[in-house]
Design a protein around this motif. Structure first.
Motif, PDB file in Angstrom:
ATOM      1  N   ILE A  70      -5.423   7.143  10.615  1.00 17.20           N
ATOM      2  CA  ILE A  70      -5.525   5.872   9.870  1.00 17.20           C
ATOM      3  C   ILE A  70      -4.398   4.882  10.173  1.00 17.20           C
ATOM      4  O   ILE A  70      -4.495   3.712   9.826  1.00 17.20           O
ATOM      5  CB  ILE A  70      -5.540   6.135   8.350  1.00 17.20           C
ATOM      6  N   TYR A  73      -4.718   1.163  11.467  1.00 19.63           N
ATOM      7  CA  TYR A  73      -5.032  -0.017  10.646  1.00 19.63           C
ATOM      8  C   TYR A  73      -3.762  -0.840  10.374  1.00 19.63           C
ATOM      9  O   TYR A  73      -3.744  -2.056  10.541  1.00 19.63           O
ATOM     10  CB  TYR A  73      -5.696   0.393   9.317  1.00 19.63           C
ATOM     11  N   GLY A  74      -2.698  -0.135   9.980  1.00 17.67           N
ATOM     12  CA  GLY A  74      -1.440  -0.843   9.718  1.00 17.67           C
ATOM     13  C   GLY A  74      -0.866  -1.434  10.986  1.00 17.67           C
ATOM     14  O   GLY A  74      -0.317  -2.544  10.981  1.00 17.67           O
ATOM     15  N   MET A  75      -1.020  -0.701  12.087  1.00 16.12           N
ATOM     16  CA  MET A  75      -0.425  -1.148  13.337  1.00 16.12           C
ATOM     17  C   MET A  75      -1.133  -2.372  13.902  1.00 16.12           C
ATOM     18  O   MET A  75      -0.507  -3.283  14.422  1.00 16.12           O
ATOM     19  CB  MET A  75      -0.502  -0.011  14.366  1.00 16.12           C
ATOM     20  N   SER A  78      -3.694  -4.811   9.559  1.00 15.19           N
ATOM     21  CA  SER A  78      -3.008  -5.536   8.474  1.00 15.19           C
ATOM     22  C   SER A  78      -1.899  -6.403   9.051  1.00 15.19           C
ATOM     23  O   SER A  78      -1.609  -7.486   8.533  1.00 15.19           O
ATOM     24  CB  SER A  78      -2.471  -4.569   7.410  1.00 15.19           C
ATOM     25  N   VAL A 389     -11.574  -1.572   8.231  1.00 13.92           N
ATOM     26  CA  VAL A 389     -11.519  -0.372   7.370  1.00 13.92           C
ATOM     27  C   VAL A 389     -12.705   0.569   7.664  1.00 13.92           C
ATOM     28  O   VAL A 389     -12.491   1.768   7.897  1.00 13.92           O
ATOM     29  CB  VAL A 389     -11.437  -0.756   5.870  1.00 13.92           C
ATOM     30  N   VAL A 392     -12.219   2.281  11.140  1.00 11.67           N
ATOM     31  CA  VAL A 392     -11.148   3.287  11.150  1.00 11.67           C
ATOM     32  C   VAL A 392     -11.645   4.569  10.475  1.00 11.67           C
ATOM     33  O   VAL A 392     -11.421   5.677  10.980  1.00 11.67           O
ATOM     34  CB  VAL A 392      -9.878   2.731  10.450  1.00 11.67           C
TER      35      VAL A 392
END
Lengths: 609, 83
Positions: A70, A73-75, A78, A389, A392
């Motif tokens: 997961i 997603y942050g990398m 977002s 989302v 992922v």
């Protein structure tokens, strides 16, 4: 065959839209390249979002989540939600304002005018073109391989292959050719207006179809699939364990076969992917009982008899399916165990590339007013979330034992989503989702082709041949000629099977990001000089090349800058160093060289208060 | 004017805060599932996306610069000469 028919209908609709847009063409260069600055907030949002979300948003996000979990997603998502909107806010509106005032069509026109230097254009042109070509190739290659996978089985006599995943599918050369021709036709006739409309349409298509696919795959892979397997209600816990073991063993065999093939064919990327597939299969094999227990617990919730037999007479709902699919994933995929914290942090610099994408610059200039930017600035992070989302989560689910062992998972992570769609959904939905994936690819390709044509026409051809020698109509035709040439060159390059081009993606983005300090300084720093700008571009290019060659020309996919501090080693994305060097050189050289003329500064900055 | 500058500082402060919050070391190894299906690391970053949208909404509302070019004529001759 169903998928093939749906793809063809979709491409036909797109052509119709492009040709309809061409009926509104006003015959001027400004209309062809900037839609006469007529694009309002909604179309601007859709075209900017569609352009920034490439094939990577759908196919790559699930593939990366399959590999890394997961954390992607942050990398990538977002961070983009924060940084892309920042670029629209800080750079986009300001460039739009100057573009309207001084009549720019391309980035290079702006830099030449702002810095009063012809050389900056000559320096930037090959860099921008060089960085965008691999980006174009990624789209063309991805479209060919997607069409082949999704139409497999349609023409077994005409297009046989060794692999069951591609047997009978349209070969990549033909799929890529169809996509190139469709994009070429609607860009050629519709110009920027056709491109913006097509982008809006395609963005809606891939967002809606992405969500539908998510729901269908969740229901299929979640506990619903267990019920399908156990409709007679006679499976015991021990049998469930045996099923898990069979699945894991089959996946291991699939991974080992892929590894042998990679060794035989010599593909480094395939080799790494096969190794990763084996690691995942071994992990499943080690935890068969634990996985069986998780599923048993979930399935038992719906078993009214509560005995040792599964006899579901009540099907779980969507959220139960979501829960069972995610709960089946391993700890490493639900966390960021394998991702370095400093790498994660410095990845924030990659989305800054949007500030220097030439095709995004051209989209900015199409806006009707500065207020048209407000909707894209606000909605862009939400749109990214809506697309990323689900993708992922699908990538994470693909690592679980819920995916049936036969046919085996493809070793290439980018093929995970098309594979799941093909094997877990109906032909009809598979056809629609293929259209969605192609929509994501084409909504970037069209803008890139158009902007490359505009750059060749404005920054090289008419700039040196003399603009006054050609009428508006002739300039539009010259741009169209360049677009045809670029599409042809890109297509021919794609035929040489440059597989490693996929690994170039992050290097292209790093290259554009390293030019970000230049555009910010050009807009907000009065003291920037042409020598400082040229030195910054050369420093960025040199540092980029140094790291690119150190990564063995992108073949070392895990290449990072490592910095040892005490007993700890910290990893940084190469873009960190490239941007730092480019910024320091730009500031130092600008400060030691003669300041720009006051008259030029006054044209670009409001008076000091 | 001073009010707009304060709003501007607030918005850019929020953007900075978002960048800091983006580095959520506290959820790095946590595999808790929110609502039973959403890994907390993913849920947190989805919230960051929503927070980014809210921040940019405030930015467009209170820190949006004034642009002079809504319908201004193109200063083409000067720009052409310069290019």
């Amino acid at each position: 065959m169903t998928q093939f028919v749906i793809i063809m209908i979709y491409l036909g609709l797109l052509l119709g839209l492009g040709l309809f847009a061409s009926t509104m063409f006003r015959g001027t260069k400004k209309d062809y390249m900037q839609a006469s600055h007529s694009i309002g907030p909604f179309l601007l949002l859709m075209s900017l979002f569609g352009t920034t979300m490439t094939a990577f948003a759908l196919v790559g996000s699930s593939g990366e989540a399959f590999k890394e979990g997961i954390g992607v997603y942050g990398m990538l998502a977002s961070s983009s939600g924060i940084v892309h909107s920042l670029c629209f806010f800080l750079i986009g509106v300001k460039l739009w304002s100057l573009g309207r005032k001084y009549g720019y069509t391309t980035q290079i026109q702006f830099f030449r005018d702002r810095l009063q230097s012809d050389r900056i254009g000559l320096l930037l042109f090959p860099i921008l073109v060089g960085l965008i070509i691999p980006y174009l190739l990624i789209g063309v290659l991805a479209s060919g391989s997607t069409i082949q996978q999704m139409t497999s089985g349609a023409f077994p006599g005409m297009f046989p292959t060794d692999s069951p995943a591609t047997h009978g599918g349209l070969p990549p050369w033909l799929g890529s050719l169809i996509i190139c021709l469709v994009v070429l036709i609607y860009v050629f006739f519709g110009g920027m207006r056709g491109t913006a409309w097509a982008n809006a349409f395609q963005t809606i298509v891939f967002m809606v179809l992405g969500l539908v696919t998510f729901v269908v795959i969740a229901n299929k892979l979640g506990s619903g699939s267990a019920f399908d397997k156990n409709q007679d209600g006679t499976t015991s816990f021990e049998e469930l364990v045996a099923m898990e073991e069979t699945t894991a063993k089959a996946k291991l065999a699939g991974g080992e076969a892929a590894l042998k093939k990679a060794i035989r064919d010599g593909g480094e990327e395939d080799f790494e992917n096969a190794e990763e597939a084996i690691v995942q299969a071994k992990r499943l094999l080690e935890s068969t009982e634990e996985n069986a227990r998780k599923r048993w617990t979930l399935i038992s919730k719906f078993d009214k008899n509560q005995d040792d037999k599964i006899s579901p007479d009540e099907r779980p709902g969507f959220f139960e399916n979501l829960a069972s699919a995610t709960q089946a994933a391993g700890h490493d995929k639900l966390t960021r165990e394998h991702i370095s914290k400093t790498k994660f942090f410095t990845y924030l610099l990659i989305p800054l590339s949007v500030g220097m994408f030439p095709h995004i610059f051209q989209h900015w200039l199409t806006a009707k007013s500065a207020d048209s930017f407000k909707l894209p600035v606000v909605a862009h992070p939400i749109f990214i979330m809506i697309v990323w989302v689900p993708c992922v989560l699908i990538g994470v689910w693909a690592t679980t034992q819920l995916v049936p062992p036969v046919p085996p998972l493809p070793s290439n992570p980018n093929a995970i989503l098309p594979f799941l769609v093909k094997t877990q959904t109906s032909d009809l939905l598979a056809g629609f989702l293929t259209a969605g994936i192609l929509a994501a690819i084409m909504s970037s390709l069209d803008s890139q082709f158009l902007c490359m044509g505009a750059m060749f026409e404005n920054d090289i051809f008419t700039h040196y041949m003399g603009k006054d020698r050609f009428s508006e109509k002739q300039q539009v035709w010259i741009t169209r000629g360049f677009i045809v040439l670029i599409v042809a060159i890109t297509y021919l390059l794609s035929l040489s099977h440059p597989v490693s081009v996929f690994t170039l993606g992050v290097w292209c983005f790093s290259g554009f990001s390293s030019l970000f300090p230049l555009v910010v300084a050009a807009l907000y720093w009065r003291r920037l000089t042409k020598t400082g700008a040229i030195a910054s571009v050369i420093a960025a290019a040199g540092t980029w090349w140094y790291h690119f060659s150190a990564s063995n020309y992108a073949t070392n996919r895990g290449y990072m800058i490592e910095w040892a501090l005490g007993t700890e080693t910290y990893e940084f994305m190469p873009v960190t160093m490239i941007m730092l060097v480019a910024t320091v050189v730009m500031i130092v050289v600008s400060l030691v060289t003669e300041p720009p003329e006051q008259e030029v500064v006054d044209r670009f900055f409001s008076p000091k208060t | 004017m001073a009010g707009q500058r304060i709003a501007w500082l607030w918005v850019w402060g929020l953007v900075l805060l978002l960048i800091v919050l983006h580095q959520d070391n506290f959820f790095w190894h946590d595999d808790t599932l929110v609502l039973g299906f959403l890994p907390i690391g993913l849920f947190y970053h989805a919230c960051i996306s929503v927070a980014a949208a809210v921040t940019w909404f405030l930015g467009t509302k209170f820190a949006w610069p004034k642009y002079e070019t809504e319908n201004s004529a193109v200063d083409s001759k000067k720009a052409e000469d310069a290019r």
